[in-house]
Design a protein around this motif. Structure first.
Motif, PDB file in Angstrom:
ATOM      1  N   ILE A  19       0.819  -1.223   0.000  1.00 30.79           N
ATOM      2  CA  ILE A  19       0.000   0.000   0.000  1.00 30.79           C
ATOM      3  C   ILE A  19       0.855   1.277   0.000  1.00 30.79           C
ATOM      4  O   ILE A  19       0.680   2.169  -0.840  1.00 30.79           O
ATOM      5  N   ASN A  20       1.778   1.373   0.949  1.00 28.15           N
ATOM      6  CA  ASN A  20       2.402   2.674   1.224  1.00 28.15           C
ATOM      7  C   ASN A  20       3.180   3.270   0.045  1.00 28.15           C
ATOM      8  O   ASN A  20       2.961   4.432  -0.297  1.00 28.15           O
ATOM      9  N   ASN A  73      -5.667   5.869   0.325  1.00 29.50           N
ATOM     10  CA  ASN A  73      -5.631   4.405   0.223  1.00 29.50           C
ATOM     11  C   ASN A  73      -6.747   3.856  -0.680  1.00 29.50           C
ATOM     12  O   ASN A  73      -6.524   2.940  -1.473  1.00 29.50           O
ATOM     13  N   VAL A 133      -7.719  -4.041   4.042  1.00 20.90           N
ATOM     14  CA  VAL A 133      -7.141  -2.867   4.725  1.00 20.90           C
ATOM     15  C   VAL A 133      -7.420  -1.606   3.895  1.00 20.90           C
ATOM     16  O   VAL A 133      -7.776  -0.551   4.438  1.00 20.90           O
ATOM     17  N   SER A 165       0.932   6.538   5.938  1.00 15.85           N
ATOM     18  CA  SER A 165       2.008   7.230   6.660  1.00 15.85           C
ATOM     19  C   SER A 165       3.113   7.649   5.691  1.00 15.85           C
ATOM     20  O   SER A 165       3.726   8.708   5.850  1.00 15.85           O
TER      21      SER A 165
HETATM   22  O1  PAF Z   1       1.295   3.016   7.350  1.00 13.01           O
HETATM   23  C1  PAF Z   1       0.063   3.203   7.233  1.00 13.01           C
HETATM   24  O2  PAF Z   1      -0.404   4.236   6.774  1.00 13.01           O
HETATM   25  C2  PAF Z   1      -0.889   2.127   7.724  1.00 13.01           C
HETATM   26  O3  PAF Z   1      -0.130   1.093   8.281  1.00 13.01           O
HETATM   27  C3  PAF Z   1      -1.843   1.574   6.672  1.00 13.01           C
HETATM   28  C4  PAF Z   1      -2.396   0.247   7.146  1.00 13.01           C
HETATM   29  C5  PAF Z   1      -1.220   1.395   5.327  1.00 13.01           C
HETATM   30  C6  PAF Z   1      -3.080   2.453   6.569  1.00 13.01           C
HETATM   31  O4  PAF Z   1      -2.846   3.716   6.039  1.00 13.01           O
END
Ligand code: PAF
Length: 304
Positions: free
Chosen positions: A189-190, A200, A243, A253
């Motif tokens: 994801i990040n 997201n 998620v 983040s």
């Molecule tokens: O690092 C993050 O932002 C979180 O762990 C996650 C799960 C990707 C949600 O934004």
């Protein structure tokens, strides 16, 4: 009575300081040299949940003080952990309890190798919190927190304090799987959200990004399986999509770090993953391209 010191009083550190103190466990916030928001003495931190607010006062101590620390919670960014602990290492007696609660992997081994005399624990949390100002934190979503120590099945005595927190905290007898699962999800994801500067939820809505996430998951799963982490990566794509759906409105983040011109945790997320891939001879070109691209964004930020 336990007395916890908190290194990294950002959103998660501030949240846990508040939870501990509310449950009757005194907490001191540790001042790092680069922390513009705190000063030695006392500080009030306000925690907001919806329209409810609660303000706690904490003592604030400089890392360079000499007062011994028996219980330390570290909530800095992954790349700052070793330097932050080095700043208080003179205050940590052999056997001091250190809980590392941050995204990513790799720093746990660095801390254990450098300070083998410390009793180090790792944690992973899904608590949703963000800073609303210099002294205010919004607790946006209740999550859960797992703490453990590789190879240790039963919780240590000090963990009773954490079981009494007004939050969902549990001991994990298999913290490696927990950390790997979180790592795998963050890797999928990040970096994508950071590079495409999107929330997201867009990873599910935009077909090209959804396809990329699928390819990343396939590579991450292959590395996880080669590294003996089958349980952590089983049904990874479904876990990641769940998620993404649950955090659709969030900025990850890493995106927040990129937007603020800060260093990202990429070396302890995709960097760690790719190092395991190299060890086991598993190529991961999509993840490697993302690592290079996020590192280039950081280099550009530094040059700007
Ligand atoms: O690092 C993050 O932002 C979180 O762990 C996650 C799960 C990707 C949600 O934004």
């Amino acid at each position: 009575m336990q007395h916890w010191h908190i290194l990294g009083a950002g959103a998660i550190g501030g949240l846990f300081a508040n939870l501990l103190q509310t449950a009757g466990t005194p907490c001191t916030l540790l001042l790092r040299t680069d922390d513009p928001d705190l000063a030695v003495g006392t500080a009030a931190l306000t925690l907001r949940r919806g329209d409810q607010q609660q303000t706690c006062r904490f003592s604030v101590s400089a890392s360079s003080d000499n007062i011994p620390i028996s219980h330390l919670l570290v909530c800095t960014k992954a790349q700052d952990i070793v330097a932050a602990i080095a700043g208080v290492a003179h205050r940590l007696a052999p056997g001091a309890v250190v809980v590392l609660l941050a995204n990513g992997m790799g720093y746990q081994q660095q801390v254990r190798a450098r300070w083998p005399q410390l009793d180090c624990f790792s944690g992973s949390t899904t608590e949703g919190a963000f800073r609303e100002g210099r002294r205010a934190i919004c607790h946006a979503g209740q999550g859960s927190t797992l703490i453990g120590q590789p190879g240790r099945v039963a919780a240590p005595d000090w963990f009773r304090t954490w079981l009494a927190l007004p939050a969902r905290c549990a001991w994990s007898a298999d913290i490696d799987t927990v950390l790997w699962r979180k790592l795998a999800i963050n890797c999928a994801i990040n970096p994508v959200t950071a590079l495409h500067r999107c929330r997201n939820g867009e990873l599910a809505q935009r077909p090209q990004l959804a396809a990329l996430v699928g390819e990343l998951c396939a590579e991450i799963s292959a590395i996880g399986i080669a590294a003996g982490q089958q349980r952590a990566v089983s049904n990874l794509r479904q876990q990641v999509m769940a998620v993404i759906a649950a955090t659709a409105d969030n900025r990850s983040s890493m995106l927040q770090d990129v937007l603020a011109g800060r260093a990202t945790e990429i070396d302890y997320l995709t960097g760690y993953l790719l190092a395991r891939g190299r060890e086991h001879g598993v190529p991961a070109p999509r993840n490697a391209a993302l690592l290079a691209a996020v590192q280039a964004v950081h280099a550009d930020n530094l040059g700007a």
